[in-house]
Scaffold this active site. Sequence first.
Site, short mmCIF file in Angstrom:
data_model
loop_
_atom_site.label_atom_id
_atom_site.label_comp_id
_atom_site.label_asym_id
_atom_site.label_seq_id
_atom_site.Cartn_x
_atom_site.Cartn_y
_atom_site.Cartn_z
N GLU A 126 47.24 7.05 47.34
CA GLU A 126 48.56 7.42 47.86
C GLU A 126 48.52 7.54 49.38
OE1 GLU A 126 51.39 7.28 46.91
OE2 GLU A 126 52.59 8.67 48.08
N TRP A 143 70.64 -6.03 50.67
CA TRP A 143 69.19 -6.29 50.76
C TRP A 143 69.02 -7.71 50.21
CZ3 TRP A 143 64.84 -7.09 47.56
CH2 TRP A 143 63.60 -6.79 48.14
N ASN A 182 75.74 -5.34 43.65
CA ASN A 182 74.32 -4.95 43.68
C ASN A 182 73.68 -5.50 42.42
OD1 ASN A 182 71.84 -3.68 43.79
ND2 ASN A 182 72.62 -1.70 43.12
N GLY A 183 72.61 -6.27 42.57
CA GLY A 183 71.94 -6.84 41.39
C GLY A 183 71.67 -8.31 41.61
N GLU A 202 52.80 1.66 54.52
CA GLU A 202 54.22 1.33 54.39
C GLU A 202 55.06 1.76 55.58
OE1 GLU A 202 55.49 4.74 51.13
OE2 GLU A 202 56.74 2.98 51.28
N HIS A 215 29.16 -2.58 47.35
CA HIS A 215 29.17 -3.80 46.53
C HIS A 215 30.03 -4.90 47.16
CE1 HIS A 215 26.84 -1.77 43.51
NE2 HIS A 215 27.66 -0.73 43.64
N LYS A 261 50.90 5.33 51.81
CA LYS A 261 51.82 6.01 52.73
C LYS A 261 51.63 5.48 54.14
CE LYS A 261 53.98 7.50 51.01
NZ LYS A 261 54.51 7.68 49.72
N LYS A 296 64.43 1.64 48.85
CA LYS A 296 64.07 2.89 48.17
C LYS A 296 64.03 2.71 46.66
CE LYS A 296 63.30 7.35 47.90
NZ LYS A 296 61.92 7.77 48.21
N ARG A 316 68.37 3.17 50.90
CA ARG A 316 68.03 2.20 49.86
C ARG A 316 67.39 0.94 50.45
NH1 ARG A 316 70.91 3.30 45.09
NH2 ARG A 316 71.07 1.13 44.48
N CYS A 373 70.61 -3.16 47.48
CA CYS A 373 71.99 -3.08 47.95
C CYS A 373 72.64 -1.73 47.60
CB CYS A 373 72.83 -4.17 47.30
SG CYS A 373 72.17 -5.80 47.59
#
Length: 609
Positions: A482, A75, A99-100, A489, A505, A486, A604, A27, A2
């Site tokens: 990475e 969010w 927010n939280g 996502e 294997h 990338k 984010k 965010r 949020c």
Amino acid sequence: MCGIVGYVGYRDCSDVLVSALTKLEYRGYDSAGIAVFEDNKISVSKSKGKLKNLVEKMAEEGKPVGIAGIGHTRWATHGEPSDVNSHPHSGAKVTLVHNGIIENYKELKDFLVKQGREFLSDTDTEVVAQLLDYYYDIIKEPVKAIIETTQELRGSFALGIVFEDYPDMVYAIRRESPLIVGVGENENFIASDVPAIIKYTKDYYLLEHDEIAVLSKSGVKIFDIHYQPIVKELKTADWDADAVGKCGYPHYMIKEINEQPTAIKNTVLPRIKDGLPCLEECNITPEALKDINRIHIVACGSAMHSGMVGKYVIEDLARTPVIVDIASEFRYRNPIIGEGDLIIIISQSGETADSLEAMRLAKRKGAKTLAIVNVMGSTIAREADMLIYTHAGPEISVASTKAYMVQLAVMYLFAFEFAFAKGNITDEKYRYYTEKLLETPEMVEKVIAQTTEISQKISTKLLTADSLLYIGRGLDYALSMEGSLKLKEISYIHSESYAAGELKHGTISLITEDMPVIAVATQSSIYEKTVSNIKEVKARGAKVIMICQEGNDVPKDIADYVLKVPNFEEVLLPMLVCVPLQLIAYYTSVQRGNDVDQPRNLAKSVTVE
Ligand code: M6R
């Protein structure tokens, strides 16, 4: 997660709130809303979906007109994304944004229901609004009611609040979740992050836990939880509105990829003294480094991947064991931390809940903590024993690029100084590595120029794939993690990174002509080994995209595409090779028509565990 904003001043408040919220879109969110004082009454407008839905709704229904109010991007955590669950939430005289997460909202809600209060939404936030309204009804004074209410809350929160009896005043408080107070001339702001307000002012206060801010047009007062006034240091952001604009680029991600050379310079140069790394200003001395016998690197996502590269480099050069942990695992597995251990926490935002709690756990166990953080004044930065700031500037795109790059740069600075302090590299080698690190901005610039076109071409071949593999050995494997993250996502194509030697294997059974393989093979000492693994997947029909150095003699017919980066000191090659991996992900996402900067379901700054 949020985003919160608030404004009181002389401008059209709805416009300021929407403009500030657009700067918090990075965010991640699924609904938005604002509350504005209009003729001394609080007028609320909110809508599911992106901010443009809210703007359209206000255009149809009329936007609230006033000079003070609060705004929010949500969010979803408690309750699905919907108009009714969107913030702001209200009681009779109180409206707020949050927010939280309120952990004890259920028991508080039961109490309030018994008091005859009715709830419209499924959110924990509405419980806070009703509880505050309940206390305000008894106490009749905003700050005292905020204090009383927040003492009953368990969990994390940043709250922006307006009281119907106090038009043109905005109140705020935070615990765990971030919140700043922007200070302008005849106008003041609250926001989850500086980018929201940078267009209006660069000056701000960082609210600490349980500090309460009272904003009017003419000033800001800050109180502690005992209602005592506090004098705080006014901070000034050292970047401007351009840093949070796209500056002509179609997406933040590509802008941020292009900002990497500057970000490396800004991060590395201030830490070089007489041609060598010097981290003393960050509280790290060669004497202290000598006593470290084991390192734990703890982080999430891309930050953890930069730690993986760090592990290979530190172990190789300093001959000291490094354990890399995912923060959400570390914090719940009773990790073994002993004397001589150093815990390195890496975080762009400095607010990631799991990384923060992992750091706190390490501190409780008596370990020394070193944080590598991008956002100034963030919680991890403030609580760590030692701190190295990365200077990437604001990273807006959810997919980390320049922040990852400078995390790598700091890993190298640290590894070189540590290896020398431990007596494992000569003075000559120490200088040589540092010189090479100083060359990386120029090299990265070259790689961006050289690999953009081919990355774009390669991405067209990936568009229809359902799944792909990234393979490599050693540093190349660390880097491929990475690359794979990338791609998945932002393109929404499943991908996995695999140690090339481990394929046979089990995983090699997945290989068909429909599964492209991106093979990273930049390290000479293991080049032949990786080439053998590439041959194995090629023989089973995979389309292979191979990334290697210009000087490599690539055997015929082992790859469908070969992407070459300039020859360079191999220890530092991850800083170069991550560029085409970023570009491949970027162009794949663009061509699939995705929302590159705000991929679905992602935030984010992950401030919940
Ligand atoms: O702010 P942090 O560096 O602590 O965030 C950690 C991860 O959430 C972050 O790196 C995430 O994996 C990125 N979106 C990846 O691009």
